[in-house]
Design a protein around this motif. Structure first.
Motif, PDB file in Angstrom:
ATOM      1  N   ARG A  71       0.834  -1.208   0.000  1.00  0.00           N
ATOM      2  CA  ARG A  71       0.000   0.000   0.000  1.00  0.00           C
ATOM      3  C   ARG A  71       0.865   1.252   0.000  1.00  0.00           C
ATOM      4  O   ARG A  71       0.579   2.213  -0.727  1.00  0.00           O
ATOM      5  N   ARG A  72       1.939   1.248   0.782  1.00  0.00           N
ATOM      6  CA  ARG A  72       2.826   2.406   0.840  1.00  0.00           C
ATOM      7  C   ARG A  72       3.447   2.688  -0.530  1.00  0.00           C
ATOM      8  O   ARG A  72       3.534   3.831  -0.968  1.00  0.00           O
ATOM      9  N   GLU A  73       3.866   1.628  -1.219  1.00  0.00           N
ATOM     10  CA  GLU A  73       4.470   1.802  -2.542  1.00  0.00           C
ATOM     11  C   GLU A  73       3.453   2.307  -3.570  1.00  0.00           C
ATOM     12  O   GLU A  73       3.778   3.173  -4.396  1.00  0.00           O
ATOM     13  N   LEU A  74       2.233   1.767  -3.517  1.00  0.00           N
ATOM     14  CA  LEU A  74       1.218   2.198  -4.474  1.00  0.00           C
ATOM     15  C   LEU A  74       0.817   3.649  -4.239  1.00  0.00           C
ATOM     16  O   LEU A  74       0.611   4.407  -5.200  1.00  0.00           O
ATOM     17  N   VAL A  75       0.715   4.048  -2.978  1.00  0.00           N
ATOM     18  CA  VAL A  75       0.370   5.433  -2.661  1.00  0.00           C
ATOM     19  C   VAL A  75       1.458   6.382  -3.149  1.00  0.00           C
ATOM     20  O   VAL A  75       1.177   7.493  -3.638  1.00  0.00           O
ATOM     21  N   ALA A  76       2.718   5.947  -3.034  1.00  0.00           N
ATOM     22  CA  ALA A  76       3.845   6.816  -3.417  1.00  0.00           C
ATOM     23  C   ALA A  76       4.111   6.822  -4.914  1.00  0.00           C
ATOM     24  O   ALA A  76       4.857   7.678  -5.407  1.00  0.00           O
ATOM     25  N   LEU A  77       3.496   5.919  -5.654  1.00  0.00           N
ATOM     26  CA  LEU A  77       3.796   5.773  -7.078  1.00  0.00           C
ATOM     27  C   LEU A  77       3.562   7.060  -7.870  1.00  0.00           C
ATOM     28  O   LEU A  77       4.441   7.477  -8.653  1.00  0.00           O
ATOM     29  N   PRO A  78       2.412   7.759  -7.720  1.00  0.00           N
ATOM     30  CA  PRO A  78       2.230   9.011  -8.476  1.00  0.00           C
ATOM     31  C   PRO A  78       3.283  10.066  -8.143  1.00  0.00           C
ATOM     32  O   PRO A  78       3.764  10.773  -9.040  1.00  0.00           O
ATOM     33  N   PHE A  79       3.663  10.167  -6.857  1.00  0.00           N
ATOM     34  CA  PHE A  79       4.670  11.163  -6.474  1.00  0.00           C
ATOM     35  C   PHE A  79       6.006  10.865  -7.144  1.00  0.00           C
ATOM     36  O   PHE A  79       6.645  11.763  -7.702  1.00  0.00           O
ATOM     37  N   HIS A  80       6.443   9.598  -7.092  1.00  0.00           N
ATOM     38  CA  HIS A  80       7.736   9.251  -7.681  1.00  0.00           C
ATOM     39  C   HIS A  80       7.733   9.483  -9.192  1.00  0.00           C
ATOM     40  O   HIS A  80       8.728   9.958  -9.760  1.00  0.00           O
ATOM     41  N   ASN A  81       6.632   9.153  -9.852  1.00  0.00           N
ATOM     42  CA  ASN A  81       6.552   9.388 -11.293  1.00  0.00           C
ATOM     43  C   ASN A  81       6.555  10.872 -11.607  1.00  0.00           C
ATOM     44  O   ASN A  81       7.159  11.309 -12.587  1.00  0.00           O
TER      45      ASN A  81
END
Length: 277
Positions: A71-81
């Motif tokens: 969940r943490r990785e999926l939530v952060a995915l838009p920010f990292h992109n």
């Protein structure tokens, strides 16, 4: 999209240091952060959906074995992109400046397709850098309004009556996937703010009147295409920017929510009052 020399990163976003000693000036893009951007939510959701669709079995396994980390990785995915896109945009802007100035540049295969599209646009318009370029990657100030920003390109184009040259202020916009026709609501406001800033800051920190662009446009650069799109930047757009500027300035100075008092009755509550509460 570059990192201008006078720019200062703060917890409230980018500001510009005033070499004349005045207060820091909020950046144009920082001021526009108050504007609602409805495309961001479906874009972020799409990134997460694509990630799951690409690896459904692995995602399902991790949902069972390490749901918190997933969940943490999926939530952060838009920010990292988004951060990767910003860094690519910065590198493209640097490469564009090197192209105009004729300075050496390091090989960057990811950036080169965008640089080639920019070079094609210059050739299409038969641009002579010495004759037609007025300014590039230059910081402008509006001390009266309290903001500053950096324009990508001031350039003379033969777009007036009978081929008369007109001064354009152009902002580069890069994307790997968005159509070359893409224009967002806040972009005319951004160009209006830059166009209406009266001063340009020179490399030695002196200042002079900013170039008076009469037309403004986005130059959308894509790996395989480009598109010059004129956008308005008159009084209406400038008024819209000033509204966003005022909102952002308020948000940056507003007290924390914990500073607001809780209002309670002046009398001692009875048992019935406590039950109602």
């Amino acid at each position: 999209m570059t990192d201008p020399r006078l720019a200062v990163a703060t917890e409230r976003g980018r500001y510009y240091r005033d070499p004349a000693g005045g207060p820091d000036l909020i950046s144009v893009t920082n001021a526009l952060s108050a504007i609602h951007k409805p495309a961001l939510v479906p874009w972020g959701a799409g990134l997460v959906a694509d990630h799951i669709i690409t690896a459904p079995i692995e995602t399902a396994r991790r949902a069972r074995t390490e749901p918190t980390a997933l969940r943490r990785e999926l939530v952060a995915l838009p920010f990292h992109n988004s951060e990767r896109a910003k860094k690519l945009g910065t590198r493209v802007h640097v490469r564009a400046q090197q192209l105009v100035l004729g300075t050496p540049y390091a090989a960057d295969p990811e950036v080169e397709p965008y640089a080639q599209q920019l070079a094609r646009w210059f050739r299409l318009w038969r641009i002579d850098f010495e004759r037609d370029i007025e300014a590039v990657e230059s910081t402008v100030f509006n001390r009266k309004r309290g903001y500053a920003g950096t324009g990508d390109l001031w350039i003379w184009l033969p777009t007036g009556p009978h081929g008369r040259r007109q001064l354009w202020l152009i902002d580069y916009k890069t994307s790997a996937k968005k159509p070359a026709t893409t224009v967002y609501d806040e972009q005319p406001l951004q160009l209006a703010a830059l166009r209406h800033a009266p001063l340009i800051i020179l490399p030695d920190d002196t200042e002079e009147p900013a170039p008076k662009a009469v037309r403004t446009a986005l130059l959308n650069l894509r790996p395989r295409s480009h598109r010059l799109i004129e956008v308005p930047s008159g009084r209406t757009e400038f008024a819209g920017f000033l509204g966003a500027l005022a909102t952002t300035r308020y948000l940056h100075s507003a007290p924390a929510a914990s500073a607001y008092p809780t209002v309670v009755p002046s009398w001692a509550p009875t048992a019935a009052d406590r039950k109602a509460a």
